[in-house]
Design a protein around this motif. Structure first.
Motif, mmCIF file in Angstrom:
data_model
loop_
_atom_site.group_PDB
_atom_site.id
_atom_site.type_symbol
_atom_site.label_atom_id
_atom_site.label_comp_id
_atom_site.label_asym_id
_atom_site.label_seq_id
_atom_site.Cartn_x
_atom_site.Cartn_y
_atom_site.Cartn_z
ATOM 1 N N TRP A 73 -9.043 27.472 -32.508
ATOM 2 C CA TRP A 73 -8.588 28.625 -31.728
ATOM 3 C C TRP A 73 -7.138 28.451 -31.281
ATOM 4 O O TRP A 73 -6.316 29.353 -31.433
ATOM 5 C CB TRP A 73 -9.511 28.797 -30.535
ATOM 6 C CG TRP A 73 -9.125 29.866 -29.552
ATOM 7 C CD1 TRP A 73 -8.773 29.677 -28.246
ATOM 8 C CD2 TRP A 73 -9.086 31.290 -29.767
ATOM 9 N NE1 TRP A 73 -8.516 30.878 -27.635
ATOM 10 C CE2 TRP A 73 -8.699 31.877 -28.539
ATOM 11 C CE3 TRP A 73 -9.334 32.099 -30.865
ATOM 12 C CZ2 TRP A 73 -8.552 33.248 -28.381
ATOM 13 C CZ3 TRP A 73 -9.195 33.474 -30.721
ATOM 14 C CH2 TRP A 73 -8.806 34.037 -29.500
ATOM 15 N N LYS A 74 -6.811 27.266 -30.758
ATOM 16 C CA LYS A 74 -5.437 27.019 -30.310
ATOM 17 C C LYS A 74 -4.461 27.120 -31.479
ATOM 18 O O LYS A 74 -3.387 27.724 -31.348
ATOM 19 C CB LYS A 74 -5.350 25.644 -29.645
ATOM 20 C CG LYS A 74 -3.943 25.242 -29.212
ATOM 21 C CD LYS A 74 -3.471 26.032 -28.017
ATOM 22 C CE LYS A 74 -2.043 25.666 -27.603
ATOM 23 N NZ LYS A 74 -1.862 24.231 -27.339
ATOM 24 N N ARG A 75 -4.814 26.554 -32.620
ATOM 25 C CA ARG A 75 -3.924 26.657 -33.786
ATOM 26 C C ARG A 75 -3.782 28.108 -34.218
ATOM 27 O O ARG A 75 -2.700 28.557 -34.599
ATOM 28 C CB ARG A 75 -4.453 25.792 -34.939
ATOM 29 C CG ARG A 75 -4.326 24.292 -34.693
ATOM 30 C CD ARG A 75 -4.489 23.511 -35.985
ATOM 31 N NE ARG A 75 -5.802 23.710 -36.577
ATOM 32 C CZ ARG A 75 -6.857 22.929 -36.342
ATOM 33 N NH1 ARG A 75 -6.743 21.911 -35.504
ATOM 34 N NH2 ARG A 75 -8.010 23.163 -36.932
ATOM 35 N N GLY A 76 -4.886 28.854 -34.159
ATOM 36 C CA GLY A 76 -4.826 30.265 -34.511
ATOM 37 C C GLY A 76 -3.909 31.052 -33.590
ATOM 38 O O GLY A 76 -3.142 31.921 -34.035
ATOM 39 N N LEU A 77 -3.977 30.751 -32.292
ATOM 40 C CA LEU A 77 -3.089 31.422 -31.340
ATOM 41 C C LEU A 77 -1.633 31.078 -31.628
ATOM 42 O O LEU A 77 -0.743 31.943 -31.554
ATOM 43 C CB LEU A 77 -3.450 31.018 -29.917
ATOM 44 C CG LEU A 77 -4.831 31.433 -29.395
ATOM 45 C CD1 LEU A 77 -5.005 30.961 -27.958
ATOM 46 C CD2 LEU A 77 -5.024 32.945 -29.484
ATOM 47 N N GLU A 78 -1.371 29.831 -31.957
ATOM 48 C CA GLU A 78 -0.002 29.417 -32.264
ATOM 49 C C GLU A 78 0.525 30.133 -33.499
ATOM 50 O O GLU A 78 1.693 30.531 -33.551
ATOM 51 C CB GLU A 78 0.047 27.900 -32.448
ATOM 52 C CG GLU A 78 -0.153 27.140 -31.138
ATOM 53 C CD GLU A 78 -0.351 25.654 -31.340
ATOM 54 O OE1 GLU A 78 -0.629 25.240 -32.484
ATOM 55 O OE2 GLU A 78 -0.237 24.909 -30.349
ATOM 56 N N VAL A 79 -0.340 30.317 -34.504
ATOM 57 C CA VAL A 79 0.049 31.077 -35.697
ATOM 58 C C VAL A 79 0.416 32.504 -35.321
ATOM 59 O O VAL A 79 1.443 33.046 -35.759
ATOM 60 C CB VAL A 79 -1.091 31.076 -36.738
ATOM 61 C CG1 VAL A 79 -0.838 32.108 -37.837
ATOM 62 C CG2 VAL A 79 -1.262 29.690 -37.347
ATOM 63 N N ALA A 80 -0.406 33.135 -34.484
ATOM 64 C CA ALA A 80 -0.161 34.529 -34.092
ATOM 65 C C ALA A 80 1.134 34.665 -33.304
ATOM 66 O O ALA A 80 1.927 35.589 -33.541
ATOM 67 C CB ALA A 80 -1.342 35.054 -33.271
ATOM 68 N N VAL A 81 1.378 33.756 -32.369
ATOM 69 C CA VAL A 81 2.604 33.812 -31.574
ATOM 70 C C VAL A 81 3.835 33.697 -32.467
ATOM 71 O O VAL A 81 4.791 34.477 -32.345
ATOM 72 C CB VAL A 81 2.599 32.691 -30.506
ATOM 73 C CG1 VAL A 81 3.991 32.456 -29.950
ATOM 74 C CG2 VAL A 81 1.664 33.062 -29.372
ATOM 75 N N ALA A 82 3.817 32.736 -33.385
ATOM 76 C CA ALA A 82 4.972 32.527 -34.256
ATOM 77 C C ALA A 82 5.204 33.717 -35.187
ATOM 78 O O ALA A 82 6.348 34.077 -35.479
ATOM 79 C CB ALA A 82 4.778 31.253 -35.074
#
Length: 203
Positions: A73-82
């Motif tokens: 989930w955290k990696r997914g959020l980081e992908v979305a932010v970037a």
């Protein structure tokens, strides 16, 4: 965790309901992932982001799993932010994503029911039930609420994913859904993996 040693935070947990034990996996539930990536962001993410999400463990080309690890989930959020906010300051980008996750969840079956309840309760009573909202999204984030006035609270969170501004956006969106106007949030302090946030609004 650190946030739980903060002074002056009112207890809102139900008896017997607590954080995951040391051996329990930290999980984010299907409808949370569905709300953000299938509803809120599905038409806005680039092909590269979709591929990066698969690499992170969230494959949106397949039926969703019942739950995902907090790491995925955290990696997914980081992908979305970037992908979505490359030009925004990092804190503002995460705050915007906090809005998106709430807005996306309102399109899920569980989220629609929660919106109806929030609108009936209004902002303050909705915040009193914040743990119910958080427990419906994952099994590890908890809140303690201190009521400062009919239109202001302090919210202590035991986990903010190293991004307290994400939870600023989350709280802003929740209060807006419950009928609050001109919502303002501020990070009061950080302690361990948690944070203390101030939220206020107008009726």
């Amino acid at each position: 965790m650190g946030a739980w040693s903060m002074q002056g935070l009112g207890e809102t947990r139900e008896p017997g309901v607590g954080r995951p034990s040391a051996t329990q996996r930290r999980l984010v539930f299907e409808h949370t992932v569905e709300g953000l990536f299938r509803f809120s962001l599905s038409s806005r993410l680039s092909a590269q982001a979709w591929q990066a999400l698969r690499g992170a463990g969230i494959d949106l080309s397949k039926p969703l799993l019942p739950a995902y690890s907090d790491e995925a989930w955290k990696r997914g959020l980081e992908v979305a932010v970037a992908d979505l906010y490359p030009l925004l300051p990092r804190e503002e980008a995460w705050r915007q994503l906090g809005h998106e996750v709430v807005n996306g969840m309102t399109h899920t079956l569980m989220g629609r029911a929660m919106v109806g309840v929030a609108r009936l309760l209004g902002p303050l009573r909705m915040l009193r039930r914040l743990n119910n909202t958080l427990r419906s999204a994952d099994n590890y984030v908890e809140a303690r609420i201190t009521e400062l006035s009919p239109t202001a609270c302090e919210v202590g969170l035991n986990e903010v994913l190293e991004q307290p501004s994400y939870y600023q956006g989350f709280l802003e969106a929740c209060v807006l859904l419950a009928g609050g106007q001109r919502v303002r949030t501020q990070v009061v302090s950080r302690e361990g993996r948690g944070a203390l946030l101030h939220v206020e609004w107008e009726e």
